[in-house]
Enzyme design. Structure first.
Site, PDB file in Angstrom:
ATOM      1  N   ASP B 194      53.524  47.198  80.396  1.00 17.93           N
ATOM      2  CA  ASP B 194      52.421  46.839  81.290  1.00 17.93           C
ATOM      3  C   ASP B 194      51.813  45.533  80.813  1.00 17.93           C
ATOM      4  O   ASP B 194      51.905  45.170  79.644  1.00 17.93           O
ATOM      5  CB  ASP B 194      51.390  47.970  81.400  1.00 17.93           C
ATOM      6  CG  ASP B 194      50.303  47.949  80.369  1.00 17.93           C
ATOM      7  OD1 ASP B 194      49.392  47.115  80.483  1.00 17.93           O
ATOM      8  OD2 ASP B 194      50.342  48.796  79.454  1.00 17.93           O
ATOM      9  N   SER B 365      38.670  48.819  77.943  1.00 14.77           N
ATOM     10  CA  SER B 365      39.872  49.055  78.725  1.00 14.77           C
ATOM     11  C   SER B 365      40.848  49.928  77.945  1.00 14.77           C
ATOM     12  O   SER B 365      40.769  50.044  76.722  1.00 14.77           O
ATOM     13  CB  SER B 365      40.521  47.711  79.060  1.00 14.77           C
ATOM     14  OG  SER B 365      41.820  47.914  79.576  1.00 14.77           O
ATOM     15  N   GLY B 366      41.784  50.528  78.648  1.00 15.70           N
ATOM     16  CA  GLY B 366      42.844  51.297  78.011  1.00 15.70           C
ATOM     17  C   GLY B 366      44.130  50.492  77.873  1.00 15.70           C
ATOM     18  O   GLY B 366      45.167  51.037  77.499  1.00 15.70           O
ATOM     19  N   HIS B 367      44.052  49.200  78.225  1.00 16.96           N
ATOM     20  CA  HIS B 367      45.268  48.374  78.254  1.00 16.96           C
ATOM     21  C   HIS B 367      45.251  47.301  77.165  1.00 16.96           C
ATOM     22  O   HIS B 367      44.192  46.822  76.766  1.00 16.96           O
ATOM     23  CB  HIS B 367      45.422  47.715  79.623  1.00 16.96           C
ATOM     24  CG  HIS B 367      45.687  48.696  80.716  1.00 16.96           C
ATOM     25  ND1 HIS B 367      46.948  49.128  81.043  1.00 16.96           N
ATOM     26  CD2 HIS B 367      44.839  49.362  81.540  1.00 16.96           C
ATOM     27  CE1 HIS B 367      46.871  49.998  82.029  1.00 16.96           C
ATOM     28  NE2 HIS B 367      45.599  50.168  82.359  1.00 16.96           N
TER      29      HIS B 367
END
Lengths: 561, 561
Positions: B194, B365-367
């Site tokens: 991602d 964020s989780g990214h």
């Protein structure tokens, strides 16, 4: 309503960003401050613009001595051509550039001969009824912007909107801090100030930092450079021209409003263009890619503006290609993020290098951040303060800033659009609420026929489309003699859905078979017609929802033959 | 198509954020990685969800050995119940929590008995046809998330999505860096990763910083505390519960998906709730305001979710009032900014204190950000890399990061949804484009009848509404025997527009008077009917535009009687 109080009414711009418009009223005399438009939100389907609600002025029938404009942005001037005719065409006051930007609007609406325009200057003094207006210069993202010190019979009002403390602006004309200090010494009764950046800590950077950022981009770009920004941001355009000139590039203005504003600003002396730097789009082919800069509209991702059309390879003279550097010199206005991102994605797809976003110092706001808002309050120290030109949260945060400086809740008024406030020595309160509706412009219609009910219909149509059921009945017997026909739009792809259409028709036929001659008169009474329509509508709505879980608008049309 | 190549096909999620779905295919065998939904954009009127396009799988008829799911977010699991039936119901592999979140979806679609669910564990090894899958743990904004090392006949593939390097996660279960190093030593052929935060410099902060922020808020709040966040962010909910417990407050979960997820996570052991801390909404009245915390849905401003309903004083047990502290523990997903701001404005209007935005460390964020993306590339050093789960600009920026680390343009492939890529030792290219359309879910219909043509109709209806003109004609003579009647919706407020309606009717009447019996047969031929409809449509469209500058959809309906 007390006679010896100053009344301050928001016709727009309080608790909303856009359509700024204020009335100062004393006795039977009034002036208007700004007259802007607001752009519609996504759910206001089909609406082109939103205007301030001037019903209050129309009903009160006070004498309006003038409309005083602070600067030439749409949210301060855009409503003039629509609303001036509704309030007996008072004179409009503005600085040279501001009036220059207003002129084409009046012309388009055939008002040029009907509206008197009076030029004002920073440092001047103008009388309008019982009000004396002193414009003073402020720095903003358009040149020749002013704020107003307004002496009223109740006390001094400072109207300070769309401003920042830029001590090093590109046009070398900073905010007039000494004038603010002078007004502060006169113990203002009230300050109205914009607060749209109340969420931002610190100080908004000077417009000058953009020049350095442009410089570093121009220094390395190998091919064309395309800079998108607001057409009204003449200082930004100036910096593009200056940097282009320094790097031996020609500048092309692209997009209708960019071309117009550059022309107007140049004619009025607000844009300094070295001889031969500005060229026409058609001349671009005469230059190498690394000799050209395009400055264009579309920084908000507007689908019909120059940048989006370039990104779709649909713009005549500029088709994006590898080697191009595109600079998006603007921040997306809330609500425009997705459109802006789509344009950037497409530019990357075509191989361009794109410079955008908060990581690159290629855009600064024209509005004051927290420390500037506090400094203005410290300089002016008004008895009452009204933050506006912001959503409600910005106003609430502004109030916190003021409270932290020793103001009390009573001194910080948070009106909504339509609010009526009254002020006199040691008195200031929100005392009422006048009309403050959203006045929609759709096509040529102003307000009136495009109501919230019409917008609700559009929302319903937008969601699941429409399904019309048409039948003809014999006006004597009430018997169905033609139909039911089903016509739909936006509901389903008909060729792929013959089943559902046929079974719905059958349902209607079945329900109509049970239809009896209710009024017993042998003809179709109006009760029967209404009943028949309701019956069709209910039958179809229920059946279609059961089958598809969708709720198209169902419209039964019964023709009597 | 070469037999001994690995084929990697994006059915969704390449160049778009959402509906992640990939196929790995070798010979006649395949596995699917994730099967998520995407949420519609504003102009996709009435669409509920968008699914991956599985036409490729349906046409190829390869053997699908399983669908491997990385974690329980909607953009990775949401399409399962819609699409599994279209591809012969292969088994679904996921970790315990992931399967726990999938279960209610399958149940709702009556698929619980039909779909085999197989639990996988980080550190395990699973065989599916010619593929061997090794899940390993990664930190993300939902617990029990994994990435996959996948051994294929062509080489090792690493599928690393929705992850960050959080070395101090709240559940003390960090990303499995040693496993990444081990996979790196096995010379991966390909990594899919991602890239949605490729614009963000540095490293995404650990979820643990939220605890400190909550602590400082809980320490000073005098009344109720309301925390809105994603229902799936169990770690965030855990921190609310921990902080609440530390400050002697009870916790109420509000909003359907929050209640469900808290229940599922607690049952499966992913949420540690001290005895008595969690209470039901109906029990709130038994406690003082400073003894209660509400954790709720609606952090994206969704109008029907708990927070928006509270802000509208429309939520049964929680009506916002002065003294409440509302924490919006999320960042608006692009496109949701306006809705979120509206909710915050309303909370302020009701007197609440609101904590939100980038200035307060209440959301991370989780990214992975840039430095993490680079570190993963350094650890794994795959021969080819495919960034996805991002818009095109994110992918283009990711490519720049990879190039800066010595990768070549040939090694970084940027597919779009539908792209087919092929890989073998020292070979990797985009070789084709399969079907990759936007499959809309509207009500119960999946794709098919809600086409782009239907959406275009909805857009047209949304803009200016619809105007229907109904006439009945004698089927023998072709003479008009009833009408024209005008029916409109979303065009104008009829009671305020009788003029325009009447004059339009008159125009239609005039134009119909000139209508002759064209086929000369004495009856109304189909040519005549078509002509009559066109004539009515043109007459009305032109007249209405002239009068109003609007373009409602004009729909002529001619009934033969």
């Amino acid at each position: 309503m007390s006679k010896n109080r100053l009344r301050v009414i928001s016709l727009g711009g309080a608790g909303e960003v856009g359509r700024n418009c204020w009335v100062l009223e004393y006795g039977d005399d009034a002036i208007v401050l700004d007259m802007g438009v607001m752009f519609p939100e996504n759910e206001m389907l089909g609406v082109d613009l939103i205007l301030p609600d001037v019903t209050y002025l129309q009903e009160r029938k006070v004498k309006i001595h003038g409309v005083f404009i602070t600067h030439g942005h749409e949210d301060h001037i855009g409503a003039l051509p629509y609303l001036l005719p509704l309030i007996d065409l008072p004179p409009v006051y503005g600085t040279t550039l501001t009036l220059g930007l207003i002129q084409p609007k009046l012309k388009e609406h055939k008002l040029l001969d009907k509206v008197e325009r009076r030029t004002i200057e920073s440092g001047g003094k103008y009388t309008a009824g019982p009000f004396t207006i002193e414009p003073f210069h402020i720095a903003h993202s358009i040149p020749d912007a002013v704020a107003f010190g307004i002496t009223t019979p109740a006390g001094l009002v400072v109207y300070l909107t769309d401003w920042k403390f830029d001590h090093t602006p590109v046009d070398n004309w900073p905010t007039d801090v000494p004038k603010m200090a002078e007004l502060g010494r006169r113990n203002p009764l009230l300050m109205l100030t914009d607060c749209v950046r109340a969420e931002s800590k610190g100080v908004t950077p000077s417009e000058r930092v953009i020049g350095e950022a442009f410089d570093s981009i121009f220094a390395i770009a190998q091919g064309r450079i395309i800079v998108a920004t607001f057409a009204s941001n003449i200082s930004r355009v100036q910096q593009v021209i200056d940097t282009a000139d320094a790097y031996g590039r020609k500048v092309v203005a692209a997009g209708r409003s960019m071309e117009n504003n550059v022309r107007i600003a140049q004619e009025l002396g607000y844009l300094r263009v070295p001889e031969g730097v500005l060229i026409r789009p058609s001349q671009m082919s005469e230059y190498r890619d690394d000799e050209v800069v395009v400055v264009c509209t579309g920084s908000q991702g507007e689908p019909m503006a120059a940048l989006a059309r370039m990104a779709n390879r649909d713009y005549p003279h500029v088709k994006i290609k590898p080697g191009d550097t595109v600079v998006v010199s603007a921040t997306p206005i809330p609500g425009n993020e997705t459109s802006v991102h789509k344009v950037i994605d497409n530019l990357y797809r075509l191989g361009a290098e794109v410079v955008y976003g908060s990581e690159s110092p290629i855009h600064v706001s024209g509005h004051a951040a927290q420390e500037e808002l506090k400094m203005a309050l410290a300089l002016l120290r008004p008895q009452y303060v009204v933050p506006f030109h912001g959503d409600y949260r910005h106003m609430a945060i502004y109030r916190k800033l003021a409270l932290s400086m020793g103001y009390t809740n009573d001194q910080v008024l948070l009106p909504e659009t339509g609010s009526i406030m009254e002020f006199s020595q040691d008195y200031g309160e929100i005392t009422g609420k006048g009309p403050g509706g959203l006045i929609y412009v759709d096509g040529t219609a102003i307000g009136g026929d495009v109501t919230n009910a019409v917008l609700r219909d559009r929302q319903m149509l937008a969601k699941d489309g429409i399904l019309m059921v048409v039948v003809s009945v014999d006006s004597m017997t009430g018997k169905v003699i033609a139909g039911p026909d089903l016509v739909s739009r936006g509901f389903t792809h008909l060729r792929q859905s013959t089943d559902i259409i046929e079974s719905t028709k059958q349902r209607v036929r079945d329900s109509l078979d049970n239809f009896a001659d209710y009024d017993g008169q042998g003809g179709v009474g109006s009760t029967d017609l209404t009943y028949l329509q309701r019956k069709i509508k209910d039958t179809v709505s229920e059946f279609v929802y059961q089958q598809t879980r969708r709720r198209p608008m169902v419209l039964p049309v019964v023709m009597e033959v």
